[in-house]
Design a protein around this motif. Structure first.
Motif, PDB file in Angstrom:
ATOM      1  N   SER A  70      -5.978  -2.900   1.432  1.00 49.24           N
ATOM      2  CA  SER A  70      -4.531  -3.071   1.292  1.00 49.24           C
ATOM      3  C   SER A  70      -4.095  -4.523   1.353  1.00 49.24           C
ATOM      4  N   PRO A 122       0.991   0.280  -1.665  1.00 49.51           N
ATOM      5  CA  PRO A 122       0.642   1.036  -2.880  1.00 49.51           C
ATOM      6  C   PRO A 122       1.837   1.364  -3.764  1.00 49.51           C
ATOM      7  N   THR A 123       3.058   1.344  -3.205  1.00 52.02           N
ATOM      8  CA  THR A 123       4.232   1.700  -4.015  1.00 52.02           C
ATOM      9  C   THR A 123       4.549   0.649  -5.068  1.00 52.02           C
ATOM     10  N   ASP A 168      -4.976  -2.172  -8.506  1.00 50.47           N
ATOM     11  CA  ASP A 168      -5.345  -0.755  -8.437  1.00 50.47           C
ATOM     12  C   ASP A 168      -6.743  -0.575  -7.846  1.00 50.47           C
ATOM     13  N   ALA A 216      -4.843  -6.211  -1.844  1.00 50.11           N
ATOM     14  CA  ALA A 216      -3.902  -5.769  -2.878  1.00 50.11           C
ATOM     15  C   ALA A 216      -2.546  -6.445  -2.704  1.00 50.11           C
ATOM     16  N   ARG A 222       2.833  -0.297  -7.482  1.00 54.12           N
ATOM     17  CA  ARG A 222       2.454   0.172  -8.817  1.00 54.12           C
ATOM     18  C   ARG A 222       3.617   0.886  -9.507  1.00 54.12           C
ATOM     19  N   ILE A 281      -6.510  -1.134  -4.064  1.00 56.52           N
ATOM     20  CA  ILE A 281      -5.875   0.010  -3.398  1.00 56.52           C
ATOM     21  C   ILE A 281      -6.856   1.171  -3.307  1.00 56.52           C
TER      22      ILE A 281
END
Length: 308
Positions: free
Chosen positions: A149, A201-202, A141, A152, A204, A144
């Motif tokens: 990116s 990011p998806t 998190d 992450a 999460r 991000i």
């Protein structure tokens, strides 16, 4: 008939009004393919093409990706179940395949959707007593939020141990710039494809599904649908544990191990033809599966997993 990927773009509306876009192609009984984390419908191109001569294939972008609307403020398992139910209603399909977090959605949907009579699950990350590692999420998190990116992506794939085996041997400082370059190159593809940077990011939201469905394995003793449990011999131990526990609980299930295949088996860069063979035999057969465990295609080429 020549294999061809789904090219027709269509959409349905879920119960909360969210648009769920999908790709359609092929001929025959309806079969829905549900992708996993940090993926979109584009990542099932080869799998869909291989199955298109036997089935009418529907490949949705799960909400928050590509052709579909946003996750929404009240996102959770129930929203994704409603999305899949809307697609089942619109297409009349009674058979569904899911990979990873997509397999969790398929499993939960089948429990409350009598129209589904057969499902196939590829390594659902069903957490058993905390078996799925999620302690890396805070770092993910932060990365991000800072716009890092590639960092992450490395955190998520190393944390879940779903990347190629090479990942475990390459240090972060070398992986991050390599993946950053790869993500930029992938972004130059078709306008219909979702860039990797938009998919990272998806992850999460997929972890949210994993946490919400943790320790629910006994729920599926009530599942009437016939189930094929698929996994690769190169996948992480927690994924194989989930398959084993599900095989002990599900009343109408068969388990197949794919030698030399990892978590990314169904994806375009995995072993999609090997997975397609198992799916074609399961969804195309007249007889229900017996509860058993058996290897499939011992000569299958090695493939390392990378999906979520």
């Amino acid at each position: 008939m020549k294999d061809s990927p789904p090219t027709v773009r269509e959409q349905v509306r879920s119960a909360d009004g969210t648009v769920i876009g999908y790709r359609r192609g092929g001929h025959g009984p309806g079969l829905i393919l549900v992708h996993g984390g940090m993926l979109a419908s584009q990542d099932f191109t080869k799998l869909a093409a291989a199955l298109s001569t036997s089935f009418t294939i529907y490949v949705p972008d799960r909400r928050g990706r590509g052709l579909s609307g946003p996750h929404g403020a009240d996102f959770g398992v129930s929203r994704e179940v409603e999305d899949l139910q809307a697609l089942v209603t619109a297409t009349g399909a009674s058979q569904v395949f899911g990979l990873s977090s997509g397999a969790l959605v398929v499993l939960r949907t089948a429990l409350v959707t009598p129209a589904l009579d057969r499902i196939a699950l590829y390594e659902p990350p069903l957490s058993i007593g905390g078996s799925v590692p999620t302690d890396w999420l805070a770092r993910f998190d932060r990365e991000i939020a800072a716009g890092r990116s590639a960092s992450a992506l490395v955190t998520g794939m190393k944390g879940l141990n779903t990347g190629p085996s090479l990942f475990t041997r390459i240090p972060r400082f070398a992986l991050v710039p390599l993946l950053a370059i790869g993500a930029r190159l992938q972004g130059d593809g078709s306008p219909d494809e979702v860039p990797v940077e938009a998919l990272i990011p998806t992850l999460r939201f997929d972890i949210q599904l994993i946490r919400e469905m943790a320790d629910t394995v006994m729920d599926y003793a009530a599942l009437d649908a016939r189930v094929l449990l698929l996994g690769g011999t190169k996948s992480a131990a927690y994924l194989r544990l989930a398959l084993r526990k599900l095989s002990e609980v599900l009343p109408h299930a068969r388990s197949i191990d794919l030698p030399g295949v990892g978590h990314s088996g169904p994806e375009d860069d995995g072993a999609p033809l090997v997975v397609a063979q198992a799916l074609r035999e399961f969804f195309g057969s007249d007889d229900g599966p017996e509860a058993s465990t058996a290897p499939a295609n011992p000569a299958a080429p090695p493939a390392a997993g990378s999906g979520g």
